[in-house]
Design a protein around this motif. Sequence first.
Motif, PDB file in Angstrom:
ATOM      1  N   HIS A  95      33.244  35.192  42.163  1.00  0.00           N
ATOM      2  CA  HIS A  95      34.226  34.695  41.197  1.00  0.00           C
ATOM      3  C   HIS A  95      34.348  35.716  40.054  1.00  0.00           C
ATOM      4  CE1 HIS A  95      36.754  31.760  39.327  1.00  0.00           C
ATOM      5  NE2 HIS A  95      36.292  30.731  40.021  1.00  0.00           N
ATOM      6  N   GLN A  96      34.980  35.311  38.966  1.00  0.00           N
ATOM      7  CA  GLN A  96      35.107  36.164  37.782  1.00  0.00           C
ATOM      8  C   GLN A  96      33.728  36.474  37.202  1.00  0.00           C
ATOM      9  OE1 GLN A  96      37.481  33.328  35.700  1.00  0.00           O
ATOM     10  NE2 GLN A  96      39.416  34.350  36.151  1.00  0.00           N
ATOM     11  N   ALA A 138      38.647  36.341  42.707  1.00  0.00           N
ATOM     12  CA  ALA A 138      39.397  35.785  41.576  1.00  0.00           C
ATOM     13  C   ALA A 138      40.105  36.867  40.787  1.00  0.00           C
ATOM     14  CB  ALA A 138      38.454  35.018  40.657  1.00  0.00           C
ATOM     15  N   GLY A 140      42.519  37.659  37.088  1.00  0.00           N
ATOM     16  CA  GLY A 140      42.460  37.341  35.671  1.00  0.00           C
ATOM     17  C   GLY A 140      43.791  36.767  35.211  1.00  0.00           C
ATOM     18  N   HIS A 147      36.415  44.147  37.254  1.00  0.00           N
ATOM     19  CA  HIS A 147      35.600  43.284  38.114  1.00  0.00           C
ATOM     20  C   HIS A 147      36.437  42.726  39.260  1.00  0.00           C
ATOM     21  CE1 HIS A 147      32.490  40.287  39.135  1.00  0.00           C
ATOM     22  NE2 HIS A 147      33.505  39.448  39.293  1.00  0.00           N
ATOM     23  N   ALA A 148      37.639  42.270  38.953  1.00  0.00           N
ATOM     24  CA  ALA A 148      38.508  41.722  39.992  1.00  0.00           C
ATOM     25  C   ALA A 148      38.848  42.789  41.024  1.00  0.00           C
ATOM     26  CB  ALA A 148      39.777  41.156  39.368  1.00  0.00           C
ATOM     27  N   GLU A 171      43.965  32.874  37.818  1.00  0.00           N
ATOM     28  CA  GLU A 171      43.658  32.290  36.513  1.00  0.00           C
ATOM     29  C   GLU A 171      44.902  31.653  35.910  1.00  0.00           C
ATOM     30  OE1 GLU A 171      41.181  31.165  33.382  1.00  0.00           O
ATOM     31  OE2 GLU A 171      40.732  31.903  35.387  1.00  0.00           O
TER      32      GLU A 171
END
Length: 312
Positions: A95-96, A138, A140, A147-148, A171
């Motif tokens: 996930h995030q 995930a 943003g 990170h994504a 998101e």
Amino acid sequence: MTAAEPAVRTVLGDIAPRELGVCDAHDHLFLRSPQLPGQELDSAEAAAGELAAYRAAGGQGLVQWTPYGMGRRAGELPALARASGVRIVAATGLHQAVHYTPETLAALRAGDVAALFVRELTRGIGDSGVRAGLIKVAGGFHGLDAHARWTMTAAAEAHHATGAPVAVHLELGTGALDVLDLLCAELSVPPGKVILGHLNRSPDLTVHRQAAEAGAYLAFDGPSRAHHATDWRMPDAVRALADAGYGDRLLLGGDTTAAAARSVNGGPGMPYLLRRVRPRIALAVGEELAERILTANPATAFAVEWPGTSLR
């Protein structure tokens, strides 16, 4: 060598897609995050009660989108599936960044995350013996941070090694086209292997149509207190996509993420999808398409020609 037969990978083994039945395409039996203090889904007893209520409402399949490091309790899923009669699909993925400690992220970045995803899809999650059937990542808010991009790149690599679908938390329902640009245009994941979640949270009908035109699956999930302001528009969004010829790209889910939201605790819970959402969708698009959205569409979306598939 003949091609593998498409199968949905459940926690009890691979099944023919038609066996998935009426399916909640996005939900959670277990979930822990520092972002949800005091609302952890960590009770096996409550999970069993929720599954029983969902099964009594007509549910037959359920896809848990809980990824690595968020309390999946994979080892307990087979017993819950057997007791309830619900076919459960588990997830790998990440996930995030906010859902993990810095120490966990540092350890993951020091290793091969794509290899971790592949191992959980093909060999099992930890020592549970339970194999994942999808990869959850995930985005943003209206964009993709480093990170994504890192996790989606690993997810694409794992997809190419296994064929597993990539399910994406959007998101607040935003960033769908950015996700498709990265996963499909840059990383060569077929759009039909991408499932975009939470689109009900951003009822932008133009973006919805563009994502459907690209070939992705669109998941509408809820309800929730946080997103009630847009949840009520979901049937209109589903109807608009159906009218445009994209009824075969639609999925429905409940996305229960907090203990208070469970039906066994007085919330809407998993049964709400079939008790209340399904009739609303049927009014919007007709009974036949509502049935297909809950059965044929998830059967296709989560079916994979897994290497070495052997249907149970």
